[in-house]
Enzyme design. Structure first.
Site, short mmCIF file in Angstrom:
data_model
loop_
_atom_site.label_atom_id
_atom_site.label_comp_id
_atom_site.label_asym_id
_atom_site.label_seq_id
_atom_site.Cartn_x
_atom_site.Cartn_y
_atom_site.Cartn_z
N GLU A 1 -6.23 -7.99 -0.23
CA GLU A 1 -7.08 -7.53 1.03
C GLU A 1 -8.43 -7.22 0.90
O GLU A 1 -8.67 -6.51 -0.37
CB GLU A 1 -6.45 -6.39 1.87
CG GLU A 1 -5.05 -6.70 2.70
CD GLU A 1 -4.71 -5.52 3.52
OE1 GLU A 1 -5.49 -4.83 3.93
OE2 GLU A 1 -3.36 -5.29 3.49
N GLU B 1 0.85 -1.21 0.11
CA GLU B 1 -0.02 -0.07 0.12
C GLU B 1 0.88 1.34 -0.05
O GLU B 1 0.74 2.16 0.87
CB GLU B 1 -0.91 0.07 1.46
CG GLU B 1 -2.07 -1.08 1.19
CD GLU B 1 -3.14 -0.83 2.02
OE1 GLU B 1 -3.15 -0.21 2.93
OE2 GLU B 1 -4.39 -1.39 1.75
C1 BGP Z 1 -5.04 -1.95 4.88
C2 BGP Z 1 -3.69 -2.45 5.62
C3 BGP Z 1 -3.79 -3.51 6.38
C4 BGP Z 1 -5.00 -3.36 7.47
C5 BGP Z 1 -6.31 -2.72 6.49
C6 BGP Z 1 -7.33 -2.50 7.62
O1 BGP Z 1 -4.74 -0.65 4.75
O2 BGP Z 1 -2.66 -3.01 4.59
O3 BGP Z 1 -2.75 -3.59 7.44
O4 BGP Z 1 -5.00 -2.95 8.70
O5 BGP Z 1 -6.05 -1.82 5.80
O6 BGP Z 1 -7.37 -1.12 8.08
P1 BGP Z 1 -7.31 -0.87 9.51
O7 BGP Z 1 -6.72 -1.78 10.41
O8 BGP Z 1 -7.06 0.64 9.78
O9 BGP Z 1 -8.74 -1.03 9.85
#
Ligand code: BGP
Length: 477
Positions: free
Chosen positions: A375, A164
């Site tokens: 993801e 990301e």
């Molecule tokens: C993405 C990341 C993850 C993950 C996810 C959810 O941006 O790659 O590491 O955590 O988002 O976001 P959050 O944890 O802030 O809810």
């Protein structure tokens, strides 16, 4: 006609995590701190010292992956576990941990899909030269990547480089430990990204050089950006936003140069990265084989006046709808806003399954390279019932709609290799600690109380198990 949701036979089904969010053992067996071990000490977050205790319980966790029917697992390698100081002496116990994990996955028929970097720069390098801000980070990353890719190359086919970059630019102080003196200089985030682009290209070259048959790509946080209306001004703002927030990253991966309109805007505003001669040649040499997408939600853009205050995206720290801190504004280019046509989760992230079909088609048309999802999921408050069950129909609903959206893209001819919902098990959310859960497997702890860290299967676990067992065919309209 009824849609058939049976996926291609070669399709890989899995789930994802990242090292600092699940492993714990932050300073065990030779590992030293990463910047996330420092950043997560802040109020409102959860410190990463124990996380989901995956470092100690990975065999039990892999057994659950097998039971779920996963054929791929996306995880990340903690740089500071391999090289506690970022470069120099290797940590044999850290190296062994990932051998053991990869072997355990393989023994259970699960394709290991490691990410080289998921926000966790070794602290030693942050202290030495401010981490990714300094171009020396690229050479140190190469040192680390060369070791890791040669070490695990014989056992790993699919490699993910950097997680990301787009989100790192948006939330640079949360994803990187930025010394105070840089905070008033918004150009720095684009410089960090430039160094990551170099590191990404080097990693692609290394996989091609060291892993016969290996395939490599970045995992990018990606949201389609719709115009707020059919007014040409809004459509132009949406194009500007797509150029700066999306294609600015992906054009580098596949074309080997920055998106022209986005770079021109940054140059005019004194924000463009310093690019050295030969950098774009390196981008071209380190071209990607596929693109991995982290997709949660979509965005909407409208016009931003020239005099508007520049700001990056905010987030909702409370988990109460309607408390988003603010939207990215790039004066004279675009401004994001809440899309009134879409529902959201409790943290104001829009829910937009069709957005996934939309980007898969768009990116496949643009680059003609295979895609995968690394993801996708919904952060929610989950409740452990006295009988050990967790009823999460909202998660099943979200995932079902997104899986169908992928199949719709495949039916349009898009090549999609794999699906990894976020996340395999509950873990530290990057913005909201343990309150906001994503997993198929519940981990019994809260932000302040480690409890027994026991694993419980949620309703979504049993549902996803059926989807995997039938290769999607059990899904119906
Ligand atoms: C993405 C990341 C993850 C993950 C996810 C959810 O941006 O790659 O590491 O955590 O988002 O976001 P959050 O944890 O802030 O809810």
């Amino acid at each position: 006609m009824k849609t058939d949701y049976k996926f291609p036979e070669s399709f890989l089904w899995g789930a994802a995590t990242s090292a600092y969010q699940v492993e714990g053992a932050a300073e065990e067996d030779g590992k030293k701190k990463s910047q996330q071990d420092i950043l997560n000490i802040k109020p409102g977050l959860t410190d990463a010292s124990v996380a989901s205790d995956h470092y100690h319980r990975f065999r039990e966790d892999v057994a659950l992956m097998k039971e779920l029917g996963m054929t791929t697992y996306r995880f990340s390698i903690a740089w500071a576990r391999i090289f506690p100081d970022g470069v120099g002496e290797v940590n044999p116990k850290g190296v062994q941990f990932y051998h053991d994990l990869i072997d355990e996955l393989r023994a259970n028929g699960i394709e290991p899909m490691p990410t080289l970097y998921h926000y966790d720069m070794p602290m030693t390098l942050v202290e030495k030269y401010d981490g990714w801000i300094d171009r020396r980070s690229v050479a140190d990353f190469e040192y680390y990547a060369r070791f890791v890719i040669s070490e695990y190359g014989p056992k790993v086919k699919y490699w993910l480089t950097i997680n990301e970059q787009s989100i790192i630019v948006q939330y640079w102080t949360q994803k990187c430990l930025i010394p105070e003196r840089y905070l008033d200089d918004p150009q720095i985030k684009y410089q960090i990204n430039h160094h990551m682009n170099l590191a990404h290209a080097i990693s692609c070259k290394l996989v091609h050089e060291l892993v016969p048959g290996g395939l490599v790509g970045a995992a990018i946080g990606y949201s389609p950006i719709y115009p707020a209306s059919c007014k040409p001004e809004d459509c132009m703002a949406a194009q500007n936003a797509n150029d700066l927030r999306n294609y600015y990253y992906t054009d580098v991966y596949f074309y080997g140069h920055y998106n022209k309109a986005a770079l021109t805007y940054l140059e005019k505003n004194g924000l463009a990265p310093k690019i050295e001669p030969g950098d774009e040649d390196l981008f071209k040499e380190g071209s990607s084989d596929f693109l991995a997408l982290n997709f949660y939600s979509s965005d909407m853009a409208t016009v931003a006046p020239e005099g508007a205050a520049r700001r990056m995206s905010g987030f909702n720290p409370t988990g109460i709808k309607g408390q988003m801190e603010g939207f990215e504004t790039q004066p004279g280019f675009y401004m994001l806003a809440q899309n009134p046509t879409l529902d959201t989760n409790d943290w104001d992230w829009t829910i937009d399954p069709m957005g996934l079909t939309y980007i898969l088609r768009d990116l496949y048309t643009r680059y003609g390279k295979p895609l995968m999802i690394t993801e996708n999921g919904i952060g929610a408050y989950d409740t452990l019932e006295p009988d050990g069950s967790i009823h999460d129909p909202y998660r099943i609903d979200y995932l079902e709609k997104h899986i169908k959206a992928i199949k719709h893209a495949i039916d349009y001819g898009v090549e999609v290799l794999a699906y990894h919902p976020w996340s395999f098990m509950d873990l530290i959310s990057t913005s909201n600690g343990f309150k906001k859960r994503y997993g198929f497997v519940y981990v019994n702890r809260t932000d302040d109380d480690l409890k027994d860290l026991k694993r419980y299967k949620k309703d979504s676990f049993y549902w996803y198990q059926k989807v995997l067992a039938s290769n999607g065919a059990c899904l119906e309209d």
